[in-house]
Design a protein around this motif. Structure first.
Motif, PDB file in Angstrom:
ATOM      1  N   MET A  48      86.674  50.640 124.228  1.00  0.00           N
ATOM      2  CA  MET A  48      86.614  49.400 125.020  1.00  0.00           C
ATOM      3  C   MET A  48      87.596  48.373 124.471  1.00  0.00           C
ATOM      4  N   ASP A  49      87.655  48.258 123.133  1.00  0.00           N
ATOM      5  CA  ASP A  49      88.611  47.335 122.519  1.00  0.00           C
ATOM      6  C   ASP A  49      90.040  47.704 122.902  1.00  0.00           C
ATOM      7  N   ALA A  50      90.348  48.992 122.879  1.00  0.00           N
ATOM      8  CA  ALA A  50      91.694  49.435 123.239  1.00  0.00           C
ATOM      9  C   ALA A  50      92.006  49.086 124.689  1.00  0.00           C
ATOM     10  N   ALA A  51      91.024  49.241 125.553  1.00  0.00           N
ATOM     11  CA  ALA A  51      91.235  48.952 126.973  1.00  0.00           C
ATOM     12  C   ALA A  51      91.512  47.471 127.201  1.00  0.00           C
ATOM     13  N   LEU A  52      90.823  46.608 126.447  1.00  0.00           N
ATOM     14  CA  LEU A  52      90.953  45.165 126.664  1.00  0.00           C
ATOM     15  C   LEU A  52      91.957  44.509 125.727  1.00  0.00           C
ATOM     16  N   GLY A  53      92.502  45.261 124.782  1.00  0.00           N
ATOM     17  CA  GLY A  53      93.551  44.733 123.922  1.00  0.00           C
ATOM     18  C   GLY A  53      93.076  43.741 122.887  1.00  0.00           C
ATOM     19  N   THR A  54      91.792  43.740 122.571  1.00  0.00           N
ATOM     20  CA  THR A  54      91.256  42.848 121.557  1.00  0.00           C
ATOM     21  C   THR A  54      89.937  43.433 121.065  1.00  0.00           C
ATOM     22  N   THR A  55      89.396  42.850 120.008  1.00  0.00           N
ATOM     23  CA  THR A  55      88.154  43.345 119.437  1.00  0.00           C
ATOM     24  C   THR A  55      86.987  42.482 119.876  1.00  0.00           C
ATOM     25  N   GLY A  56      85.932  43.130 120.359  1.00  0.00           N
ATOM     26  CA  GLY A  56      84.742  42.399 120.761  1.00  0.00           C
ATOM     27  C   GLY A  56      83.859  42.076 119.570  1.00  0.00           C
ATOM     28  N   THR A  57      82.741  41.390 119.870  1.00  0.00           N
ATOM     29  CA  THR A  57      81.799  40.971 118.840  1.00  0.00           C
ATOM     30  C   THR A  57      80.399  41.399 119.232  1.00  0.00           C
ATOM     31  N   ASN A  58      79.671  41.963 118.272  1.00  0.00           N
ATOM     32  CA  ASN A  58      78.271  42.311 118.494  1.00  0.00           C
ATOM     33  C   ASN A  58      77.441  41.049 118.325  1.00  0.00           C
ATOM     34  N   ASP A  59      77.049  40.438 119.420  1.00  0.00           N
ATOM     35  CA  ASP A  59      76.294  39.193 119.414  1.00  0.00           C
ATOM     36  C   ASP A  59      74.834  39.514 119.717  1.00  0.00           C
ATOM     37  N   GLY A  60      74.089  39.887 118.680  1.00  0.00           N
ATOM     38  CA  GLY A  60      72.672  40.170 118.847  1.00  0.00           C
ATOM     39  C   GLY A  60      72.375  41.360 119.733  1.00  0.00           C
ATOM     40  N   GLY A  61      73.279  42.337 119.757  1.00  0.00           N
ATOM     41  CA  GLY A  61      73.065  43.517 120.586  1.00  0.00           C
ATOM     42  C   GLY A  61      73.805  43.496 121.905  1.00  0.00           C
ATOM     43  N   ILE A  62      74.512  42.405 122.198  1.00  0.00           N
ATOM     44  CA  ILE A  62      75.380  42.304 123.373  1.00  0.00           C
ATOM     45  C   ILE A  62      76.822  42.302 122.866  1.00  0.00           C
ATOM     46  N   TYR A  63      77.673  43.151 123.444  1.00  0.00           N
ATOM     47  CA  TYR A  63      79.064  43.229 123.002  1.00  0.00           C
ATOM     48  C   TYR A  63      79.900  42.297 123.873  1.00  0.00           C
ATOM     49  N   LYS A  64      80.550  41.308 123.219  1.00  0.00           N
ATOM     50  CA  LYS A  64      81.208  40.240 123.965  1.00  0.00           C
ATOM     51  C   LYS A  64      82.695  40.135 123.631  1.00  0.00           C
ATOM     52  N   TYR A  65      83.458  39.763 124.661  1.00  0.00           N
ATOM     53  CA  TYR A  65      84.870  39.440 124.525  1.00  0.00           C
ATOM     54  C   TYR A  65      85.088  38.030 125.066  1.00  0.00           C
ATOM     55  N   SER A  66      86.076  37.345 124.495  1.00  0.00           N
ATOM     56  CA  SER A  66      86.412  36.001 124.936  1.00  0.00           C
ATOM     57  C   SER A  66      87.920  35.864 125.053  1.00  0.00           C
ATOM     58  N   PHE A  67      88.372  35.159 126.088  1.00  0.00           N
ATOM     59  CA  PHE A  67      89.789  34.912 126.318  1.00  0.00           C
ATOM     60  C   PHE A  67      89.945  33.434 126.677  1.00  0.00           C
ATOM     61  N   ALA A  68      90.825  32.730 125.956  1.00  0.00           N
ATOM     62  CA  ALA A  68      91.013  31.293 126.147  1.00  0.00           C
ATOM     63  C   ALA A  68      92.251  31.022 126.992  1.00  0.00           C
ATOM     64  N   ARG A  69      92.244  29.887 127.693  1.00  0.00           N
ATOM     65  CA  ARG A  69      93.429  29.466 128.436  1.00  0.00           C
ATOM     66  C   ARG A  69      94.570  29.202 127.455  1.00  0.00           C
ATOM     67  N   ARG A  70      95.786  29.595 127.854  1.00  0.00           N
ATOM     68  CA  ARG A  70      96.940  29.380 126.985  1.00  0.00           C
ATOM     69  C   ARG A  70      97.412  27.924 127.017  1.00  0.00           C
ATOM     70  N   GLU A  71      97.252  27.249 128.137  1.00  0.00           N
ATOM     71  CA  GLU A  71      97.725  25.877 128.236  1.00  0.00           C
ATOM     72  C   GLU A  71      96.679  24.904 127.700  1.00  0.00           C
ATOM     73  N   THR A  72      97.100  23.684 127.404  1.00  0.00           N
ATOM     74  CA  THR A  72      96.174  22.638 127.010  1.00  0.00           C
ATOM     75  C   THR A  72      95.357  22.218 128.221  1.00  0.00           C
ATOM     76  N   VAL A  73      94.042  22.135 128.044  1.00  0.00           N
ATOM     77  CA  VAL A  73      93.135  21.693 129.106  1.00  0.00           C
ATOM     78  C   VAL A  73      92.518  20.376 128.672  1.00  0.00           C
ATOM     79  N   THR A  74      92.495  19.399 129.564  1.00  0.00           N
ATOM     80  CA  THR A  74      91.903  18.105 129.248  1.00  0.00           C
ATOM     81  C   THR A  74      90.803  17.767 130.248  1.00  0.00           C
ATOM     82  N   ASP A  75      89.935  16.863 129.844  1.00  0.00           N
ATOM     83  CA  ASP A  75      88.910  16.300 130.721  1.00  0.00           C
ATOM     84  C   ASP A  75      88.854  14.814 130.412  1.00  0.00           C
ATOM     85  N   GLU A  76      89.205  13.992 131.413  1.00  0.00           N
ATOM     86  CA  GLU A  76      89.327  12.551 131.207  1.00  0.00           C
ATOM     87  C   GLU A  76      90.173  12.236 129.970  1.00  0.00           C
ATOM     88  N   HIS A  77      91.297  12.939 129.861  1.00  0.00           N
ATOM     89  CA  HIS A  77      92.295  12.714 128.813  1.00  0.00           C
ATOM     90  C   HIS A  77      91.799  13.086 127.420  1.00  0.00           C
TER      91      HIS A  77
END
Length: 349
Positions: free
Chosen positions: A225-254
């Motif tokens: 699964m890690d190879a398919a998604l190009g990153t390593t997941g995390t075992n979060d209490g028995g749930i395997y999770k992946y996270s991907f962040a926006r590359r650009e800066t994101v703001t909310d009310e500056h």
């Protein structure tokens, strides 16, 4: 003076609604300091700071344009007052965001014949961030059953919180569960935490329990699964999770939003046995990415659930789509990779 129709009061033209709410509902600065104890006053460079949102450079070039506020570096100890007010301990993520989870272990939710574990889709959370304008912002998501929704809504409003989204993360399921996103800002982080605790107490969200020292093993082919998604997941209490962040800066009310505040794509796999999994989560997208992601999800055999916003004032404007699938974990990961590749995201720094 102009009449602010949204707030129902007189305010200077252009006064942000959230500042009006915070000024009306939030307590004075903690001990007169305006900051959490021990927090440095200088704004640190954010991980990935060169990433810029469309239009940000133009604002920076204009001295008259509002400049974005940066999150400050903090430690777990700086948020002890918040932890005490919430009755739960969180942890600082990426040096700037104090994130606390509130799993709904009290709920037995079944969707399409599958019992949903709290870590898959039934965990409320709050993300606290202190900024160099001396304001603390808390953003997050409450998981509530239908009978709790209006009471939780009223409690959030009573404590100066805005609701920024109300929707579902699952298709047909019992009992009916709703997810409501919230936002509040003010100079006193502990007062914000007390307001959030009141909203939690309006629901049957259970008290915190200590997490096991070692998460349960995963009956999934995680390396493939890690190879398919190009990153390593995390075992979060028995749930395997992946996270991907926006590359650009994101703001909310500056104010710049670190990815740990929830500006991420999350893929969560609940093992079902024999390498199979139920996958749930959401994609964060700009408008021009939405159709490509929806098309990729459907082409991969995944169900789409919701298309909506999580915030009201974000820039660039972000959209989120929740999805669902049941299959071999590697098959699901390969299908999701196509959708991930349709967005300008990367694993968080």
């Amino acid at each position: 003076m102009t009449r602010d129709r949204r707030s129902g009061g007189d305010a200077p033209a252009g006064t942000p609604r959230r500042r009006l709410l915070a000024a009306a509902a939030l307590a004075p600065v903690l001990a007169g300091s305006g900051a959490l104890p021990g927090v440095a006053r200088a704004a640190p460079a954010l991980p990935g700071a060169p990433r810029r949102a469309a239009g940000t450079a133009a604002r920076d070039a204009d001295p008259a344009a509002p400049q974005p506020s940066h999150p400050l570096t903090t430690t777990d100890a700086d948020w002890q007052g918040v932890a005490d007010a919430l009755g739960r301990t969180g942890r600082v993520m990426a040096g700037t965001v104090y994130r606390v989870g509130f799993p709904r272990r009290d709920l037995h939710v079944v969707s399409q014949g599958i019992t949903i574990q709290p870590g898959l889709a039934l965990s409320s959370y709050a993300a606290f961030t202190l900024y160099d304008d001396r304001q603390t912002v808390v953003r997050g998501d409450l998981v509530v059953i239908e009978a709790e929704l209006q009471r939780a809504t009223d409690t959030l409003h009573a404590h100066g919180f805005e609701q920024t989204a109300i929707h579902k993360h699952l298709l047909a399921h019992e009992p009916d569960v709703w997810w409501t996103h919230f936002h509040a800002a003010g100079p006193d982080a502990v007062e914000l935490a007390r307001g959030l605790k009141a909203a939690l107490d309006s629901t049957a969200t259970p008290p915190a329990v200590a997490a096991p020292a070692t998460p349960p093993p995963l009956d999934l082919e995680t390396a493939a699964m890690d190879a398919a998604l190009g990153t390593t997941g995390t075992n979060d209490g028995g749930i395997y999770k992946y996270s991907f962040a926006r590359r650009e800066t994101v703001t909310d009310e500056h104010r710049i939003l670190p990815s740990a505040t929830g500006v991420t794509t999350v893929l969560a796999f609940q093992p079902l046995g024999g390498g199979r999994a139920a996958v749930n989560g959401d994609f964060v997208m700009t408008a021009h990415e939405v159709q490509d992601v929806l098309t990729a999800l459907r082409a991969g055999g995944l169900s789409v659930i919701e298309l909506h916003n999580h915030g009201l004032m974000d820039e660039p404007r972000l959209f989120y789509t929740h999805f669902w699938g049941v299959d071999d974990g590697v098959v699901l990961a390969r299908a999701l990779r196509t959708a991930v590749d349709a967005t300008d995201t990367a694993p968080p720094d």
